[in-house]
Scaffold this motif. Sequence first.
Motif, PDB file in Angstrom:
ATOM      1  N   THR A 162       2.149  13.762   4.221  1.00 40.80           N
ATOM      2  CA  THR A 162       0.563  13.771   4.305  1.00 40.80           C
ATOM      3  C   THR A 162       0.186  13.294   2.814  1.00 40.80           C
ATOM      4  O   THR A 162      -0.546  12.348   2.596  1.00 40.80           O
ATOM      5  N   ALA A 163       0.758  14.064   1.747  1.00 41.08           N
ATOM      6  CA  ALA A 163       0.188  13.748   0.232  1.00 41.08           C
ATOM      7  C   ALA A 163       0.897  12.426  -0.399  1.00 41.08           C
ATOM      8  O   ALA A 163      -0.214  11.541  -0.774  1.00 41.08           O
ATOM      9  N   PHE A 164       1.986  12.195   0.056  1.00 40.05           N
ATOM     10  CA  PHE A 164       2.486  10.798  -0.215  1.00 40.05           C
ATOM     11  C   PHE A 164       1.731   9.777   0.306  1.00 40.05           C
ATOM     12  O   PHE A 164       1.202   8.700  -0.277  1.00 40.05           O
ATOM     13  N   ARG A 165       1.612   9.770   1.864  1.00 44.99           N
ATOM     14  CA  ARG A 165       0.594   8.902   2.497  1.00 44.99           C
ATOM     15  C   ARG A 165      -0.596   8.646   1.870  1.00 44.99           C
ATOM     16  O   ARG A 165      -1.151   7.619   1.583  1.00 44.99           O
ATOM     17  N   LYS A 166      -1.347   9.588   1.718  1.00 40.27           N
ATOM     18  CA  LYS A 166      -2.766   9.732   1.098  1.00 40.27           C
ATOM     19  C   LYS A 166      -2.559   8.859  -0.234  1.00 40.27           C
ATOM     20  O   LYS A 166      -3.729   8.244  -0.635  1.00 40.27           O
ATOM     21  N   ALA A 167      -1.961   9.454  -1.124  1.00 41.05           N
ATOM     22  CA  ALA A 167      -1.792   8.880  -2.471  1.00 41.05           C
ATOM     23  C   ALA A 167      -1.269   7.400  -2.568  1.00 41.05           C
ATOM     24  O   ALA A 167      -1.875   6.635  -3.554  1.00 41.05           O
ATOM     25  N   MET A 168      -0.363   7.056  -1.856  1.00 40.48           N
ATOM     26  CA  MET A 168       0.214   5.739  -1.980  1.00 40.48           C
ATOM     27  C   MET A 168       0.907   5.074  -0.712  1.00 40.48           C
ATOM     28  O   MET A 168       1.465   4.027  -0.733  1.00 40.48           O
ATOM     29  N   GLY A 169       0.461   5.480   0.362  1.00 41.33           N
ATOM     30  CA  GLY A 169       0.761   4.768   1.666  1.00 41.33           C
ATOM     31  C   GLY A 169       2.475   5.187   1.818  1.00 41.33           C
ATOM     32  O   GLY A 169       2.836   6.080   1.263  1.00 41.33           O
ATOM     33  N   PRO A 170       3.232   4.353   2.592  1.00 38.36           N
ATOM     34  CA  PRO A 170       2.522   3.171   3.739  1.00 38.36           C
ATOM     35  C   PRO A 170       1.597   3.968   4.628  1.00 38.36           C
ATOM     36  O   PRO A 170       2.028   4.950   5.006  1.00 38.36           O
ATOM     37  N   HIS A 171       0.871   3.108   5.370  1.00 37.74           N
ATOM     38  CA  HIS A 171       0.146   3.573   6.273  1.00 37.74           C
ATOM     39  C   HIS A 171       0.221   2.765   7.534  1.00 37.74           C
ATOM     40  O   HIS A 171       0.348   1.464   7.364  1.00 37.74           O
ATOM     41  N   TYR A 172       0.584   3.460   8.654  1.00 35.26           N
ATOM     42  CA  TYR A 172       0.953   2.967   9.972  1.00 35.26           C
ATOM     43  C   TYR A 172      -0.244   3.127  10.963  1.00 35.26           C
ATOM     44  O   TYR A 172      -0.656   4.039  11.018  1.00 35.26           O
ATOM     45  N   ASP A 173      -0.171   2.061  11.714  1.00 40.37           N
ATOM     46  CA  ASP A 173      -1.158   2.221  13.146  1.00 40.37           C
ATOM     47  C   ASP A 173      -0.503   3.194  13.974  1.00 40.37           C
ATOM     48  O   ASP A 173       0.032   2.650  15.006  1.00 40.37           O
ATOM     49  N   LEU A 174      -0.353   4.561  13.913  1.00 41.88           N
ATOM     50  CA  LEU A 174       0.372   5.371  14.856  1.00 41.88           C
ATOM     51  C   LEU A 174      -0.108   5.243  16.186  1.00 41.88           C
ATOM     52  O   LEU A 174       0.572   5.443  17.275  1.00 41.88           O
ATOM     53  N   SER A 175      -1.617   5.153  16.300  1.00 41.49           N
ATOM     54  CA  SER A 175      -2.277   5.079  17.792  1.00 41.49           C
ATOM     55  C   SER A 175      -1.591   3.674  18.420  1.00 41.49           C
ATOM     56  O   SER A 175      -1.240   3.782  19.509  1.00 41.49           O
ATOM     57  N   ALA A 176      -1.508   2.735  17.818  1.00 43.35           N
ATOM     58  CA  ALA A 176      -1.003   1.454  18.369  1.00 43.35           C
ATOM     59  C   ALA A 176       0.510   1.706  18.849  1.00 43.35           C
ATOM     60  O   ALA A 176       1.018   1.085  19.924  1.00 43.35           O
ATOM     61  N   LEU A 177       1.491   2.389  17.906  1.00 43.56           N
ATOM     62  CA  LEU A 177       2.407   2.443  18.131  1.00 43.56           C
ATOM     63  C   LEU A 177       2.787   3.317  19.317  1.00 43.56           C
ATOM     64  O   LEU A 177       3.921   3.157  20.209  1.00 43.56           O
TER      65      LEU A 177
END
Length: 411
Positions: A225-240
């Motif tokens: 979560t920390a890595f995602r918030k600071a630098m991504g990558p960001h995925y559309d988990l809802s669509a997946l």
Amino acid sequence: MGTSIEIMAKDGSGSFKGYLAVPASGSGPGIVLLQEIFGINDTIRGIADYYAEEGYVVLAPDLFWRQEPGVELGYGPDDWQKAFGFYQGFDQDLGIADIDAAVEALRARPECSGQVGALGFCLGARLAYLTACRCNVEVAVGYYGMGIQDHLDEAANIKGRLVLHFAENDEYCPTEQREQIHAALQGQDNVELYLYPGVDHAFARAGSEHYHKPSALMAHQRSVTAFRKAMGPHYDLSALWDKHCEYEFDTRNVADTMATMVAEPYVNHIPTLTGGVGYKNLYRFYKNHFVDANPPDTKLIPISRTIGDTQIVDELLFCFTHDREIDWLVPGIAPTGRYVEIPFVAVVKFRGDKLYHEHIYWDQASVLVQLGVLDPAGLPVAGRETAAKLLDETLPSNELMGNWPSSEGKD
């Protein structure tokens, strides 16, 4: 999964190797992975591969190269002695300079999207803290670090995010030292400090005598979560997740369903212990006992969805007519022809842009009552009322509590 690359030292003394793991997409943000005192061994390479699955380009530099290149130790008594020898001979300032060289080398690679973080374990956790203080990284994460309290005067230099995981029973970072670290860092907005009760050093290393899976899972989720918030990558988990459910319940295509998941996924239907662990067993389960086994009128009615950085929690109603034996839900129960509505909760974990696992919860007693195979008389269970009240909270509460009337008028 990974490859070996050369990294040039900043002081002109030569080059050293690093283990590079790249995500299936071919690119992503970077993480410099900082070793334990045992070198770049199977554990560290496994962690690098793990975070590559999460979508990161991971570089684990050989930080003992100035003493002996290619140190790769196990965890037996003899290896422990060798490891502590390398630890005692380690020049920390030169080590940070080598980490800085690795950060720059990773940032310059075509696979890296530009942003770079650090992740360290044991010795590597202290180095992750110092990397946050001295190097240009967006985020640094450390597990059960030792000696951080000796460098708290550098905390003012931290510009990115810092996440530190501590073990309550860690002899290498006892309570007094941990309290010093907390007192110095806990007021900073860009710092997260987590304590894991009742666990010891190396609680996140699978195979360690101190391995504690619940704490390791929680720490990993916080780290990603920390890595995602600071630098991504960001995925559309809802669509997946929606696409996965479409393949399961609408098009009913097992191959497409499995394609939405990691190479070795698992599914656990908690009340009935059904599902599968690993591709082979899960494919068998989906093919023969799930995807084509659900009644034709099966319907999912969404109630709520909570989307995190690594997982989704879905609250829904699962509705069907029991016109066949449904192995995964009510194994061994012959078709009753009855219509059933039950509240479901699905906890869906992702690695990168693929599903890793599903934990599915429901009230099995409610299912059995609705099918007429469990007599609710005298039991604290309910049937279709559980689904009805989920949609209409004004329906009566506490009717299963025989002493509910006795509290009328009481404070």
